[in-house]
Design an enzyme around this catalytic site. Sequence first.
Site, PDB file in Angstrom:
ATOM      1  N   LYS A 177      83.827  55.927  19.087  1.00 56.18           N
ATOM      2  CA  LYS A 177      82.385  55.519  19.788  1.00 56.18           C
ATOM      3  C   LYS A 177      81.610  54.784  18.757  1.00 56.18           C
ATOM      4  O   LYS A 177      81.525  55.255  17.759  1.00 56.18           O
ATOM      5  CB  LYS A 177      81.807  56.560  20.293  1.00 56.18           C
ATOM      6  CG  LYS A 177      82.770  57.537  21.491  1.00 56.18           C
ATOM      7  CD  LYS A 177      82.579  56.663  22.980  1.00 56.18           C
ATOM      8  CE  LYS A 177      83.245  57.605  24.040  1.00 56.18           C
ATOM      9  NZ  LYS A 177      83.037  57.021  25.395  1.00 56.18           N
ATOM     10  N   LYS A 280      90.058  55.539  35.241  1.00 57.88           N
ATOM     11  CA  LYS A 280      89.808  56.710  35.463  1.00 57.88           C
ATOM     12  C   LYS A 280      89.739  57.016  36.950  1.00 57.88           C
ATOM     13  O   LYS A 280      89.088  55.992  37.691  1.00 57.88           O
ATOM     14  CB  LYS A 280      88.565  57.073  34.980  1.00 57.88           C
ATOM     15  CG  LYS A 280      88.357  56.924  33.173  1.00 57.88           C
ATOM     16  CD  LYS A 280      86.890  57.152  32.693  1.00 57.88           C
ATOM     17  CE  LYS A 280      86.907  57.102  31.338  1.00 57.88           C
ATOM     18  NZ  LYS A 280      85.695  56.773  30.906  1.00 57.88           N
TER      19      LYS A 280
HETATM   20 MG    MG Z   1      85.038  54.026  27.876  1.00 62.14          MG
END
Ligand code: MG
Length: 388
Positions: A177, A280
């Site tokens: 991240k 997702k």
């Molecule tokens: Mg992502």
Amino acid sequence: MIRLSRVTLREINLALIEPFQTSAGVVDKRRIVLVELANADGIEAWSECVAEALPTYSSETVDTCWLALTEWLVPDALGRAFPTPQSARAALDRNVRGHRMAKAAIEMGIWAMAASQRGLPLAALLAGESAHADKPGTGPRDVVETGIALGIQQTPAAIATRSQKAMAEGYRRIKLKIEPGRDVEFVKAATRAINGRASLSVDANCSYTLDNQAHVRALEELDSLGLAMIEQPLHHDDLVHHAELQRRLTTPICLDESISSEADVEAMLTLRSARVVNIKPGRVGGFAQAIAIHDRCAGAGVPVWCGGMYESGIGRAYNVALASLPNFSEPGDLSPSARYWARDVVTPPWMMDENGMVRVPLDKPGLGVDIDAGLIDDLTVRRVSFDV
Ligand code: MG
């Protein structure tokens, strides 16, 4: 044919092994909505809503999903005949716009119930519905490759240590991240630590803008580091600027937050906004949409992979089944249970071998794991049941 005779919603609080820091404070437990579906023949299926407590990743939250499910979606789905699991999507969309994570919890549960009814593992049922899984040798895989997403650390040295540990555990892909100011030096440190032994990518969660010269310079520097992909650098609503950035970068851009539907994928392909898609199933409203996106991307030569949302072992079962489809050609965020939970709500817990592979349970109908209902009872903080 599926007709739901009872739906029970619960919120559980599942303690995280490793609390994480957000702008709103330290999160030490995951609030999760679980859905228990049953039909008149006594077939049951558990599913999970992936919405988080706060609207930081998505506009949906645990509480908006609870509202959408209790007020509109469950009352409408209860007693309705679904001829196939594919038909659930249109039924859920008929009177309710958006609320995709709430819809997905019902829709995916219906797929699991259909798999149990037909005596099929969920992965086999999904493979049968994908236009790209019906060729010999392209059915569900029996293992899926696993990657890990590492949160932003305080120093480049800390991210190097974390990356080395993840590699030693067997992860096939390490994703860092990043955010403006904690990007290039952090990625360089991880690159040196990994030294080409695992695939490395970054995820910016929409935190850069092309209006800011420092952001643009950072993205150009990241482009020179040989990353597998740069995920979601720009705003989630902005396919046009992603296309402009992709023209300037050699590294493939991967979209996550920007893709909520097949229509978004069509726009992405037309504009050439990205070259990889993170699917997702919760974000896109369930499996019908996820399979459609998988198939469209396969047809366009765009690889996809399965992202994670800190799911319990129940949500993990759905992700593992989806990730067994053939165009999931990059490792998914499918970490084993022990990364997050001292004790998962399924048995056996999800495990990863030393080569970073998670086994797809193809030996049992339905989800392929048993639900620890006693533990779930202990963790339940609110509950409501609907019957017909
Ligand atoms: Mg992502």
